[in-house]
Design a protein around this motif. Sequence first.
Motif, PDB file in Angstrom:
ATOM      1  N   GLY A 149      -8.125 -10.339  16.023  1.00 23.33           N
ATOM      2  CA  GLY A 149      -7.272 -11.019  15.066  1.00 23.33           C
ATOM      3  C   GLY A 149      -6.098 -11.684  15.752  1.00 23.33           C
ATOM      4  N   PHE A 150      -5.767 -12.901  15.288  1.00 19.11           N
ATOM      5  CA  PHE A 150      -4.645 -13.644  15.849  1.00 19.11           C
ATOM      6  C   PHE A 150      -3.821 -14.242  14.716  1.00 19.11           C
ATOM      7  N   ALA A 158      -6.336 -17.458  23.259  1.00 18.98           N
ATOM      8  CA  ALA A 158      -6.687 -16.365  24.160  1.00 18.98           C
ATOM      9  C   ALA A 158      -8.156 -15.968  24.045  1.00 18.98           C
ATOM     10  N   ALA A 159      -8.751 -16.168  22.871  1.00 17.91           N
ATOM     11  CA  ALA A 159     -10.151 -15.774  22.665  1.00 17.91           C
ATOM     12  C   ALA A 159     -11.085 -16.525  23.609  1.00 17.91           C
ATOM     13  N   VAL A 169     -13.733 -13.636  15.342  1.00 16.75           N
ATOM     14  CA  VAL A 169     -12.309 -13.944  15.395  1.00 16.75           C
ATOM     15  C   VAL A 169     -11.792 -14.273  13.996  1.00 16.75           C
ATOM     16  N   ALA A 170     -10.583 -13.792  13.722  1.00 17.91           N
ATOM     17  CA  ALA A 170      -9.882 -14.143  12.483  1.00 17.91           C
ATOM     18  C   ALA A 170      -8.481 -14.608  12.831  1.00 17.91           C
ATOM     19  N   VAL A 176      -8.648 -20.759  13.032  1.00 14.28           N
ATOM     20  CA  VAL A 176      -9.791 -20.420  13.880  1.00 14.28           C
ATOM     21  C   VAL A 176     -10.536 -19.244  13.250  1.00 14.28           C
ATOM     22  N   GLY A 177     -11.849 -19.353  13.167  1.00 13.47           N
ATOM     23  CA  GLY A 177     -12.642 -18.250  12.649  1.00 13.47           C
ATOM     24  C   GLY A 177     -12.389 -17.978  11.187  1.00 13.47           C
ATOM     25  N   LYS A 178     -12.437 -16.705  10.817  1.00 15.84           N
ATOM     26  CA  LYS A 178     -12.255 -16.301   9.427  1.00 15.84           C
ATOM     27  C   LYS A 178     -10.775 -16.282   9.071  1.00 15.84           C
TER      28      LYS A 178
END
Length: 263
Positions: A149-150, A158-159, A169-170, A176-178
Amino acid sequence: MSGADAQTCGDHSQWAETSHCRVAAVRHFGAFAVLELIAPRVARRAAPGQFVMVTVPGGGFFLRRPLSLFAAHADRVSLLIEARGGGSERLTQLDVGDAVEVAGPLGSAFPTEDVTNALLVGGGIGCAPLQYLADELSAAGAHVTACFGFRDFRSARAAGAFTIDRLWVATEDGSVGKAGTVLHLLAALDVAPGTTVYACGPNPMVAAVQRWTFAEGLRGYVSLEAHMACGTGSCHGCVVDTARGKLRVCAEGPVFRLDEVTP
């Protein structure tokens, strides 16, 4: 050493062996950088979850910076660094061939024995030790899933440093992502019974993951984040309350059982 307890370097203050290393490669991901260091003495003794104390080159910075081991292969170790302040920013600006002093490895490690299914949960720069852990678990034949999570796009850069096959990724802003937190990712997972949870990130995230893990009837381990001055247990500046009493994150930790900490 029991799989039920974090692997530790000892009950007393640790001796930090300093290695003079050279930067072998650098990769940048926005405000983040992965430094690959030629550090055979560190790599030979390292285990996932441990950290090193890094001297900021060039002068002007009194304290070393504690950094999780991002990866270790052969005679090299890698560090994932976020440019947060002057010292960490200078470290992200190092180039191939530059010299840096590294003390360690230090601290306890993630237990990895007899793990069939592993769920790695990270938040922000707290994700850093989970690549090394994923490498170790995968090499041992474990099925590894990671949920990171970010806060936003900047931190989610960073991912890009990670090479974990099943990585979700959320981001809180949905860039980005969910859209949401790492808990939204966990809620959508079909987790196998007996999965071992490994977590690292800010305390609010760790507390939420702890509650989720207990509700699912799973066991887990956490790497706690803390401000460190010495990194060896001498200054007692990173003491936290645990079920075993007051313990030092740098010496008895940073890895603890998830059921013995109060984030």
